[in-house]
Write an enzyme that holds these catalytic residues in place. Structure first.
Site, PDB file in Angstrom:
ATOM      1  N   CYS A  13     -68.948 -58.805  22.011  1.00 30.77           N
ATOM      2  CA  CYS A  13     -69.535 -57.927  21.012  1.00 30.77           C
ATOM      3  C   CYS A  13     -70.566 -58.729  20.215  1.00 30.77           C
ATOM      4  O   CYS A  13     -70.703 -59.954  20.382  1.00 30.77           O
ATOM      5  CB  CYS A  13     -68.462 -57.370  20.076  1.00 30.77           C
ATOM      6  SG  CYS A  13     -67.618 -58.637  19.099  1.00 30.77           S
ATOM      7  N   HIS A  41     -61.026 -65.539  21.602  1.00 32.86           N
ATOM      8  CA  HIS A  41     -59.725 -65.509  22.277  1.00 32.86           C
ATOM      9  C   HIS A  41     -59.900 -65.469  23.796  1.00 32.86           C
ATOM     10  O   HIS A  41     -59.506 -64.523  24.473  1.00 32.86           O
ATOM     11  CB  HIS A  41     -58.911 -64.302  21.795  1.00 32.86           C
ATOM     12  CG  HIS A  41     -58.425 -64.467  20.392  1.00 32.86           C
ATOM     13  ND1 HIS A  41     -58.205 -63.404  19.547  1.00 32.86           N
ATOM     14  CD2 HIS A  41     -58.110 -65.578  19.684  1.00 32.86           C
ATOM     15  CE1 HIS A  41     -57.783 -63.860  18.384  1.00 32.86           C
ATOM     16  NE2 HIS A  41     -57.719 -65.164  18.448  1.00 32.86           N
ATOM     17  N   HIS A  75     -64.057 -63.891  13.157  1.00 29.71           N
ATOM     18  CA  HIS A  75     -62.914 -63.212  12.547  1.00 29.71           C
ATOM     19  C   HIS A  75     -62.915 -63.255  11.022  1.00 29.71           C
ATOM     20  O   HIS A  75     -62.313 -62.398  10.378  1.00 29.71           O
ATOM     21  CB  HIS A  75     -61.607 -63.844  13.036  1.00 29.71           C
ATOM     22  CG  HIS A  75     -61.442 -63.821  14.519  1.00 29.71           C
ATOM     23  ND1 HIS A  75     -61.941 -64.823  15.331  1.00 29.71           N
ATOM     24  CD2 HIS A  75     -60.830 -62.944  15.347  1.00 29.71           C
ATOM     25  CE1 HIS A  75     -61.648 -64.544  16.595  1.00 29.71           C
ATOM     26  NE2 HIS A  75     -60.976 -63.419  16.628  1.00 29.71           N
ATOM     27  N   GLU A 131     -58.447 -62.209  11.638  1.00 28.28           N
ATOM     28  CA  GLU A 131     -59.217 -61.260  10.830  1.00 28.28           C
ATOM     29  C   GLU A 131     -58.360 -60.669   9.724  1.00 28.28           C
ATOM     30  O   GLU A 131     -58.798 -60.545   8.569  1.00 28.28           O
ATOM     31  CB  GLU A 131     -59.777 -60.135  11.710  1.00 28.28           C
ATOM     32  CG  GLU A 131     -60.580 -59.119  10.915  1.00 28.28           C
ATOM     33  CD  GLU A 131     -60.974 -57.891  11.724  1.00 28.28           C
ATOM     34  OE1 GLU A 131     -61.083 -56.797  11.134  1.00 28.28           O
ATOM     35  OE2 GLU A 131     -61.171 -58.024  12.948  1.00 28.28           O
ATOM     36  N   THR A 167     -60.870 -54.358  12.477  1.00 27.10           N
ATOM     37  CA  THR A 167     -62.000 -53.763  13.205  1.00 27.10           C
ATOM     38  C   THR A 167     -61.670 -53.353  14.637  1.00 27.10           C
ATOM     39  O   THR A 167     -62.318 -52.459  15.191  1.00 27.10           O
ATOM     40  CB  THR A 167     -63.190 -54.739  13.245  1.00 27.10           C
ATOM     41  OG1 THR A 167     -62.762 -55.983  13.815  1.00 27.10           O
ATOM     42  CG2 THR A 167     -63.733 -54.990  11.853  1.00 27.10           C
ATOM     43  N   CYS A 198     -64.620 -51.064  14.071  1.00 26.81           N
ATOM     44  CA  CYS A 198     -65.961 -51.317  14.593  1.00 26.81           C
ATOM     45  C   CYS A 198     -66.271 -50.358  15.744  1.00 26.81           C
ATOM     46  O   CYS A 198     -65.533 -50.309  16.733  1.00 26.81           O
ATOM     47  CB  CYS A 198     -66.071 -52.762  15.075  1.00 26.81           C
ATOM     48  SG  CYS A 198     -67.675 -53.165  15.799  1.00 26.81           S
ATOM     49  N   ASN A 228     -58.061 -57.070  20.993  1.00 26.36           N
ATOM     50  CA  ASN A 228     -58.907 -56.030  21.567  1.00 26.36           C
ATOM     51  C   ASN A 228     -58.648 -55.868  23.057  1.00 26.36           C
ATOM     52  O   ASN A 228     -58.626 -54.754  23.592  1.00 26.36           O
ATOM     53  CB  ASN A 228     -60.375 -56.386  21.315  1.00 26.36           C
ATOM     54  CG  ASN A 228     -61.341 -55.570  22.130  1.00 26.36           C
ATOM     55  OD1 ASN A 228     -61.982 -56.088  23.039  1.00 26.36           O
ATOM     56  ND2 ASN A 228     -61.443 -54.296  21.830  1.00 26.36           N
ATOM     57  N   SER A 270     -64.079 -60.213  23.857  1.00 22.82           N
ATOM     58  CA  SER A 270     -63.976 -61.674  23.879  1.00 22.82           C
ATOM     59  C   SER A 270     -64.187 -62.248  25.274  1.00 22.82           C
ATOM     60  O   SER A 270     -63.983 -63.443  25.497  1.00 22.82           O
ATOM     61  CB  SER A 270     -62.595 -62.101  23.366  1.00 22.82           C
ATOM     62  OG  SER A 270     -61.565 -61.500  24.136  1.00 22.82           O
TER      63      SER A 270
END
Length: 291
Positions: A13, A41, A75, A131, A167, A198, A228, A270
């Protein structure tokens, strides 16, 4: 022949891309550069940057450093990290994602704004996630973190509620939490909620469903630590039961690959593009050898 396609919407991202670019730029200067926690990650990307000279440290190590440069990953970090840096003459290379930074500021503003009635700040997120620790830090550790709708009873429905989200959490579950609070909240109690998920992340859910359905076999490439990644991989499985989570080409099960199959390769926010390309090349090479 086997058809192999990489999902063009998968991969880093904006926040992760920016953090890695900053790290590379600083490393090219030749001076020692530390990173507080894994920059992303994904173990293989961390290894690539380590080979370039990036030194990953934890918070205990960070507190012992003096007169060095430390990169903060996308983060984000709690206020105490910046305070420690100032005391120890540490130069901060701040790569906090702008979206995360904005949420931190909003939470801090809400927390420090006086109120005539007691209020509670709720964060829908993964406990212990970097985060989330940064968000909770804006409230001196007083925010309540709930990981899912199953923890809704941790909220006091008789006190004002201000709800935020990590997010990368599920938009659908966030909406479910909002509706549940509306149903259970006491009369005359204030409830404010902020969809801080996000969209660059949440919009990938629909795309990854379509992508997974368009192929016979899916290899979802992602580090095991990625929050994620866990969400996106579950969407792959729902859309296509023939989906497999791998960290890299070394985990590809070639027994799954049959002549004539359409193979899709996708990943999380990631997942570096070069890693998905490496997996595609491995499958393509295998296909050529058996043809």
């Amino acid at each position: 022949m086997i058809h192999v396609e990489i999902d063009k919407h998968s991969g880093f991202c904006f926040g992760v891309t920016t953090a890695i670019r900053k790290a590379e730029e600083e490393l090219h200067k030749g001076d020692t550069l530390y990173c507080l926690g894994d920059i992303v990650h994904n173990g293989m990307e961390c290894e690539r940057l380590h080979a370039m000279g990036l030194i990953t440290i934890d918070h205990n190590q960070f507190r012992k450093l003096r007169n060095v440069r430390v990169l903060l990953r996308a983060h984000g970090e709690p206020p105490e990290t910046y305070e420690t840096a100032q005391c120890n003459n540490i130069e901060i290379i701040d790569a906090t994602c702008p979206v995360v930074l904005n949420i931190q500021k909003r939470i801090k503003q809400e927390y420090t704004t006086p109120s005539e009635t007691p209020k509670q700040i709720i964060i829908y997120g993964q406990k212990g996630h970097a985060e989330v620790l940064g968000l909770v830090g804006q409230t001196n550790g007083n925010a309540i973190v709930i990981e899912s709708i199953t923890e809704i009873d941790r909220i006091n429905f008789a006190r004002d509620i201000y709800l935020y989200s990590q997010t990368t959490k599920s938009l659908d579950e966030f909406r479910l939490i909002v509706e549940t609070i509306k149903q259970r909240i006491a009369p005359d109690v204030k409830f404010c909620y902020y969809d801080t998920i996000c969209r660059q992340v949440s919009n990938r859910l629909d795309n990854i469903r379509r992508f997974s359905q368009s192929h016979d076999l899916i290899f979802f490439v992602c580090g095991k630590k990625s929050s994620n990644g866990k969400v996106l991989y579950q969407e792959c499985l729902k859309a296509n039961p023939n989906s497999y989570h791998i960290e890299g080409s070394h985990e590809i099960d070639y027994n799954l690959i049959k002549d004539g199959l359409s193979v899709g390769i996708c990943g999380a926010t990631s997942t570096p593009g070069w890693l998905m390309e490496e997996c595609k090349q491995a499958i393509t090479t295998y296909n050529m050898n058996i043809s």
